[in-house]
Write a protein that holds these residues in place. Structure first.
Motif, short mmCIF file in Angstrom:
data_model
loop_
_atom_site.label_atom_id
_atom_site.label_comp_id
_atom_site.label_asym_id
_atom_site.label_seq_id
_atom_site.Cartn_x
_atom_site.Cartn_y
_atom_site.Cartn_z
N TYR A 1 45.78 37.22 30.68
CA TYR A 1 46.92 36.88 31.52
C TYR A 1 48.10 36.58 30.61
CZ TYR A 1 49.03 34.32 35.57
OH TYR A 1 49.81 33.88 36.60
N ARG A 2 49.08 37.49 30.59
CA ARG A 2 50.25 37.34 29.71
C ARG A 2 51.47 37.04 30.57
NH1 ARG A 2 47.94 36.87 24.75
NH2 ARG A 2 46.80 38.75 24.13
N LYS A 3 51.88 35.78 30.55
CA LYS A 3 53.01 35.37 31.39
C LYS A 3 54.31 35.94 30.83
CE LYS A 3 54.03 30.93 31.50
NZ LYS A 3 55.43 30.65 31.18
N GLU A 4 54.42 35.99 29.50
CA GLU A 4 55.69 36.41 28.89
C GLU A 4 55.99 37.88 29.15
OE1 GLU A 4 53.06 35.25 27.40
OE2 GLU A 4 52.39 36.65 25.85
N THR A 5 54.95 38.69 29.31
CA THR A 5 55.17 40.11 29.60
C THR A 5 54.75 40.46 31.03
OG1 THR A 5 52.99 40.60 28.66
CG2 THR A 5 54.91 40.85 27.21
N THR A 6 54.39 39.47 31.81
CA THR A 6 53.88 39.64 33.19
C THR A 6 52.90 40.81 33.25
OG1 THR A 6 55.78 41.00 33.91
CG2 THR A 6 55.93 38.61 34.24
N SER A 7 51.87 40.73 32.41
CA SER A 7 50.90 41.81 32.34
C SER A 7 49.48 41.28 32.38
CB SER A 7 51.12 42.63 31.07
OG SER A 7 50.86 41.84 29.92
N PHE A 8 48.56 42.17 32.74
CA PHE A 8 47.13 41.84 32.80
C PHE A 8 46.37 43.14 32.54
CE2 PHE A 8 43.85 38.96 33.53
CZ PHE A 8 42.99 39.33 34.54
N HIS A 9 46.52 43.67 31.36
CA HIS A 9 45.95 44.97 31.00
C HIS A 9 44.44 44.86 30.84
CE1 HIS A 9 50.05 46.00 30.58
NE2 HIS A 9 50.21 45.61 29.32
N LEU A 10 43.74 45.87 31.35
CA LEU A 10 42.28 45.92 31.26
C LEU A 10 41.88 46.72 30.03
CD1 LEU A 10 39.57 45.27 32.75
CD2 LEU A 10 39.75 47.56 33.76
N GLU A 11 40.93 46.20 29.25
CA GLU A 11 40.49 46.88 28.03
C GLU A 11 38.97 46.86 27.93
OE1 GLU A 11 44.23 45.98 25.01
OE2 GLU A 11 42.44 44.75 24.86
N LYS A 12 38.46 47.91 27.30
CA LYS A 12 37.04 47.94 26.94
C LYS A 12 36.92 48.73 25.64
CE LYS A 12 32.35 48.73 28.54
NZ LYS A 12 31.43 49.23 29.58
N GLY A 13 36.14 48.20 24.73
CA GLY A 13 36.07 48.80 23.41
C GLY A 13 35.33 50.13 23.36
N SER A 14 34.35 50.32 24.24
CA SER A 14 33.53 51.52 24.18
C SER A 14 33.03 51.84 25.59
CB SER A 14 32.34 51.31 23.23
OG SER A 14 31.48 52.43 23.22
N VAL A 15 33.65 52.82 26.23
CA VAL A 15 33.31 53.10 27.62
C VAL A 15 32.05 53.97 27.71
CG1 VAL A 15 35.65 52.84 28.50
CG2 VAL A 15 34.89 55.09 27.67
N GLN A 16 31.40 53.85 28.84
CA GLN A 16 30.20 54.64 29.13
C GLN A 16 30.45 55.50 30.37
OE1 GLN A 16 27.64 54.34 26.91
NE2 GLN A 16 29.12 52.99 25.88
N VAL A 17 29.62 56.50 30.54
CA VAL A 17 29.74 57.37 31.71
C VAL A 17 29.67 56.54 32.99
CG1 VAL A 17 28.69 59.25 32.99
CG2 VAL A 17 28.87 59.40 30.51
#
Lengths: 109, 114
Positions: free
Chosen positions: A66-82
């Motif tokens: 939760y980034r208030k300064e950039t009003t962002s909530f980016h979703l990340e995953k280091g290694s995706v699977q099928v």
């Protein structure tokens, strides 16, 4: 009014690639933020949430801060699977849940 | 534990016919209940929500209506379906007495109006 904007899909990745799905929001106050996932033919499931600035939600290898300064909530995953192939929705709680338009993720073997 | 049931899973209806979709929740009392529509390739649109029996709030003026005849039952209806009513309909619930918080979704009903 409150709103959520997600990056457009579809996003196509190879297995084990790094994933980022961008989400930005507009809101008064400090709403809780959520990521929901919808697997093919199913309803939505909560993936993770964060309730205040700098909180990091995490689940199943996915993370979002939760980034208030950039009003962002980016979703990340280091290694995706099928099995991560699905539609991902960012949402904020502003009296009721307000969803982004969804981002379709397709992971190829 | 709480569960949410939604039926039918798939429905094909002719234009002008009536509609009734049902949703029930088990394992909790006085939940907040929601109906959403997801058109093909689009996000979720909140149609109706309810904080108690007989209390329905409509988000978007349209051809549909909702009712809550019992605490854990939520029904979506139409008297005459339009082509534009086609879509994926999702019912959801959240804990009553709190502001939205986490919502738990049913498996959805795919409606095709032909």
């Amino acid at each position: 009014g409150n709103s959520v904007t997600q990056m457009e899909g579809p996003v196509t990745l190879s297995e084990e690639a790094f994933l980022t799905i961008n989400c930005t929001y507009t809101a008064t106050g400090y709403p809780s933020l959520f990521w929901y996932v919808q697997y093919p033919g199913e309803g939505l499931q909560l993936l993770l949430k964060a309730t205040k600035a700098d909180d990091k939600g995490s689940n199943k290898g996915f993370e979002a801060t939760y980034r208030k300064e950039t009003t962002s909530f980016h979703l990340e995953k280091g290694s995706v699977q099928v099995s991560d192939s699905a539609v991902y929705f960012c949402a904020l709680e502003g009296g009721k849940l307000i969803f982004g338009q969804g981002t379709e993720l397709s992971v190829k073997p | 534990s709480q569960t949410i049931h939604q039926w039918p899973a798939t429905l094909v209806q002719p234009v002008g016919s009536p509609l009734s979709l049902e949703c029930t929740v088990e394992g909790t009392s006085n939940p907040n209940l929601y109906w959403y529509r997801q058109a093909a390739g689009r996000g979720l649109q909140l149609l109706f929500y309810s904080v108690g029996i007989g209390q329905i709030s409509s988000e978007v003026p349209q051809n549909l209506s909702a009712s809550r005849p019992q605490d854990r039952q939520f029904i979506l209806s139409s008297k005459k379906l339009l082509l534009s009513d086609s879509g994926f309909y999702l019912c959801a619930w959240s804990l009553g007495g709190v502001s939205s918080d986490i919502q738990y979704f049913g498996a959805g009903t795919r409606l095709s109006v032909l």
